[in-house]
Motif scaffolding. Structure first.
Motif, PDB file in Angstrom:
ATOM      1  N   LEU A   1      -5.368  -1.790   7.062  1.00  0.00           N
ATOM      2  CA  LEU A   1      -5.063  -2.180   5.685  1.00  0.00           C
ATOM      3  C   LEU A   1      -6.315  -2.453   4.870  1.00  0.00           C
ATOM      4  CD1 LEU A   1      -2.078  -4.520   6.457  1.00  0.00           C
ATOM      5  CD2 LEU A   1      -2.045  -2.146   5.683  1.00  0.00           C
TER       6      LEU A   1
ATOM      7  N   THR B   1      -4.475   4.377  -7.921  1.00  0.00           N
ATOM      8  CA  THR B   1      -4.698   3.100  -8.606  1.00  0.00           C
ATOM      9  C   THR B   1      -4.925   3.339 -10.095  1.00  0.00           C
ATOM     10  OG1 THR B   1      -6.937   3.212  -7.693  1.00  0.00           O
ATOM     11  CG2 THR B   1      -5.489   1.570  -6.757  1.00  0.00           C
TER      12      THR B   1
ATOM     13  N   GLY C   1     -12.053   1.437  -1.193  1.00  0.00           N
ATOM     14  CA  GLY C   1     -11.351   1.904  -0.001  1.00  0.00           C
ATOM     15  C   GLY C   1     -11.957   3.176   0.558  1.00  0.00           C
TER      16      GLY C   1
ATOM     17  N   ILE D   1      -5.118  -5.674  -3.471  1.00  0.00           N
ATOM     18  CA  ILE D   1      -3.843  -4.949  -3.381  1.00  0.00           C
ATOM     19  C   ILE D   1      -2.671  -5.921  -3.520  1.00  0.00           C
ATOM     20  CG2 ILE D   1      -2.330  -3.663  -1.817  1.00  0.00           C
ATOM     21  CD1 ILE D   1      -4.972  -2.323  -0.766  1.00  0.00           C
TER      22      ILE D   1
ATOM     23  N   GLU E   1       0.824  -1.217   0.000  1.00  0.00           N
ATOM     24  CA  GLU E   1       0.000   0.000   0.000  1.00  0.00           C
ATOM     25  C   GLU E   1       0.853   1.261   0.000  1.00  0.00           C
ATOM     26  OE1 GLU E   1      -3.400   0.952   2.257  1.00  0.00           O
ATOM     27  OE2 GLU E   1      -4.127  -1.095   2.356  1.00  0.00           O
TER      28      GLU E   1
ATOM     29  N   MET F   1      -2.246   3.878   2.091  1.00  0.00           N
ATOM     30  CA  MET F   1      -1.853   4.306   0.742  1.00  0.00           C
ATOM     31  C   MET F   1      -1.902   5.834   0.657  1.00  0.00           C
ATOM     32  SD  MET F   1      -3.525   3.094  -2.864  1.00  0.00           S
ATOM     33  CE  MET F   1      -3.962   1.481  -2.224  1.00  0.00           C
TER      34      MET F   1
ATOM     35  N   PRO G   1      -5.744   7.425  -3.072  1.00  0.00           N
ATOM     36  CA  PRO G   1      -5.876   6.036  -3.533  1.00  0.00           C
ATOM     37  C   PRO G   1      -6.658   5.854  -4.826  1.00  0.00           C
ATOM     38  CG  PRO G   1      -6.213   6.145  -1.179  1.00  0.00           C
ATOM     39  CD  PRO G   1      -6.081   7.558  -1.647  1.00  0.00           C
TER      40      PRO G   1
ATOM     41  N   GLY H   1      -6.929   1.798   1.855  1.00  0.00           N
ATOM     42  CA  GLY H   1      -6.276   2.970   1.292  1.00  0.00           C
ATOM     43  C   GLY H   1      -5.819   4.033   2.271  1.00  0.00           C
TER      44      GLY H   1
END
Ligand code: PHE
Ligand code: NA
Length: 455
Positions: free
Chosen positions: A235, A79, A99, A402, A64, A241, A75, A238
């Motif tokens: 986790l 992505t 997320g 992920i 992440e 992230m 996030p 995001g």
């Protein structure tokens, strides 16, 4: 993909670690971990939990952070950009969307429970725990759950506290607040540990938390430990992230992950040891008391110890700080998205998303009184449904995606630049675990979470 805003990077050493640890350390460590440990037999559960952190949590956390830092965006955009760079289907953007949505769902009920801790803090400060017994403590808690107005007031306050920090921005809000709140949290935890050593049943508590009985190893407990390793490290949705986007490029992700996971586990273990030391020192109450451990059992301990007023207040301030640094990370992916994608001012973005989460939270408040008998999904109350959707479905699903995305779809040339500062032994282990072990383990958690029949 269009991006309007250039990202801030947290310049000060340690800011990223403090922020990620702030996200990780929360109600999951202080409220949930001790009671699920109590319910699942102590030492054996702690051992399984630590294995899960190592094999599932840490590799995915690393993935992440790398995604966020590589794209330097929230996030959703991160992505999307990585899909473009790696020339894979845009479908993977679901990681970012789900997320941000999971963040809203979790926030909506997290602030309700965090609100209880504010009520208990005010109770502790007013000496309300004085001379509590098991029954009177239960009555106090039941009284809160029946009182919609009171819960609403604290839920509103906690949501507002979250919105304020996000509205202040990435440096003045997030970074400054964690730099102040996290050290304070650690100090308060040490004060509690010291007091537990002097006045509590410290050795009994250590024995309970760490003595290993093989007969306590069960499939069911392992699944709970796997699921929790995910939630506790924030986790799959995001949050980490989003913070990764603010991490300086020259810091080692591997070392950072080890530090965050270590601190998260330490806080859970120390909080657990302190709580059980207090509980074992109080006659007539028991350790395996489920979700009520923090709100029913522990206040009895505070109400019957010397300096209970101070210790109880210190405890609930600590829980408040832990929850607060987590709630801000739940909303950050969405706020950063609205800000970077549409140029919406962070004040408006956080107010808007805060209001959505606040509204969804109303159902969670009513789940404890007016809606207690009203099933929403699968016969569960609104609160339990939200918790189930987020914790049992969205987070593990996000985690599998992920792990697969970074493990299989991102080729080395997309990550090479990010991995300059990692030790080679770590890289040798990380990729294979992320490819083969983490996704399979999380998939098992996911399937089990959706179909409890497997248990
Ligand atoms: N890690 C937090 C806790 O242990 C919960 C959380 C989950 C926070 C997901 C952010 C994102 O309480
Ligand atoms: Na945690």
């Amino acid at each position: 993909m269009k991006r309007l805003k250039q990202h801030v990077i947290w310049g000060q050493r340690g800011s990223f670690i403090l922020a990620a640890t702030g996200s990780a350390v929360g109600l999951g460590n202080i409220w949930k971990f001790p009671y699920i440990t109590g319910e699942n037999g102590g030492g054996a559960f702690v051992l399984m939990y630590l294995c899960c952190i190592l094999l599932i949590g840490m590799p995915i956390m690393m993935a992440e952070i790398l995604m966020g830092r590589r794209a330097r965006a929230n996030p959703i955009l991160a992505t999307a950009e990585l899909c473009e760079a790696a020339k894979v289907s845009k479908g993977w953007t679901i990681i970012g969307w789900m997320g941000a949505l999971a963040g809203l769902v979790i926030l909506s009920f997290y602030t309700v429970i965090a609100g209880w801790t504010l009520e208990y803090l005010s109770g502790a400060l007013q000496g309300q725990f004085d001379g509590l017994t098991g029954e009177s403590s239960q009555a106090l808690f039941d009284g809160l759950l029946a009182n919609t107005d009171q819960m609403l007031q604290w839920h509103t306050l906690f949501t507002a506290m979250t919105v304020v920090i996000l509205a202040l921005g990435v440096s003045r809000g997030l970074e400054s607040s964690v730099r102040f709140m996290m050290p304070m949290l650690f100090v308060l935890l040490l004060v509690l540990l010291g007091y537990a050593m002097m006045e509590g049943e410290f050795v009994t508590s250590l024995r309970f938390m760490f003595s290993f009985n093989p007969q306590d190893l069960s499939w069911e407990a392992a699944l709970i430990a796997m699921g929790h390793s995910f939630f506790t490290l924030s986790l799959g949705m995001g949050a980490i992230m989003a913070y990764g986007a603010y991490m300086p490029s020259n810091q080692s992700v591997g070392h950072t992950v080890m530090m965050v996971a270590l601190l998260d586990a330490l806080v859970a273990l120390v909080a657990g040891v302190a709580i059980f030391a207090f509980v074992f020192a109080t006659p007539g109450i028991s350790a395996g008391s489920g979700p009520g451990l923090m709100f029913v059992t522990l206040p009895v301990a505070f109400g019957n110890m010397s300096a209970g007023l101070v210790v109880g207040s210190v405890f609930f301030v600590m829980v408040m700080l832990a929850a607060w640094t987590s709630t801000i990370s739940l909303l950050e992916p969405g706020v950063a998205y609205l800000n970077e994608r549409f140029g919406l001012h962070r004040v408006l973005a956080s107010l808007l998303l805060g209001m959505i989460a606040w509204t969804m939270g109303l159902g969670s408040i009513w789940s404890f009184n007016d809606w207690a008998e009203k099933p929403f999904l699968w016969g569960k109350t609104w609160f339990d449904s939200m918790d189930f959707i987020a914790t049992n479905i969205m987070l593990p699903l996000g985690g599998v995606l992920i792990a697969l995305f970074v493990g299989w779809k991102l080729r080395d040339e997309h990550l090479l630049h990010e991995l300059k500062y990692e030790s080679s032994w770590l890289l040798r282990w990380w990729r294979p675990v992320l490819r083969y072990i983490s996704p399979v383990a999380v998939l098992i958690v996911l399937i089990n979470g959706i179909f409890p029949v497997l248990r």
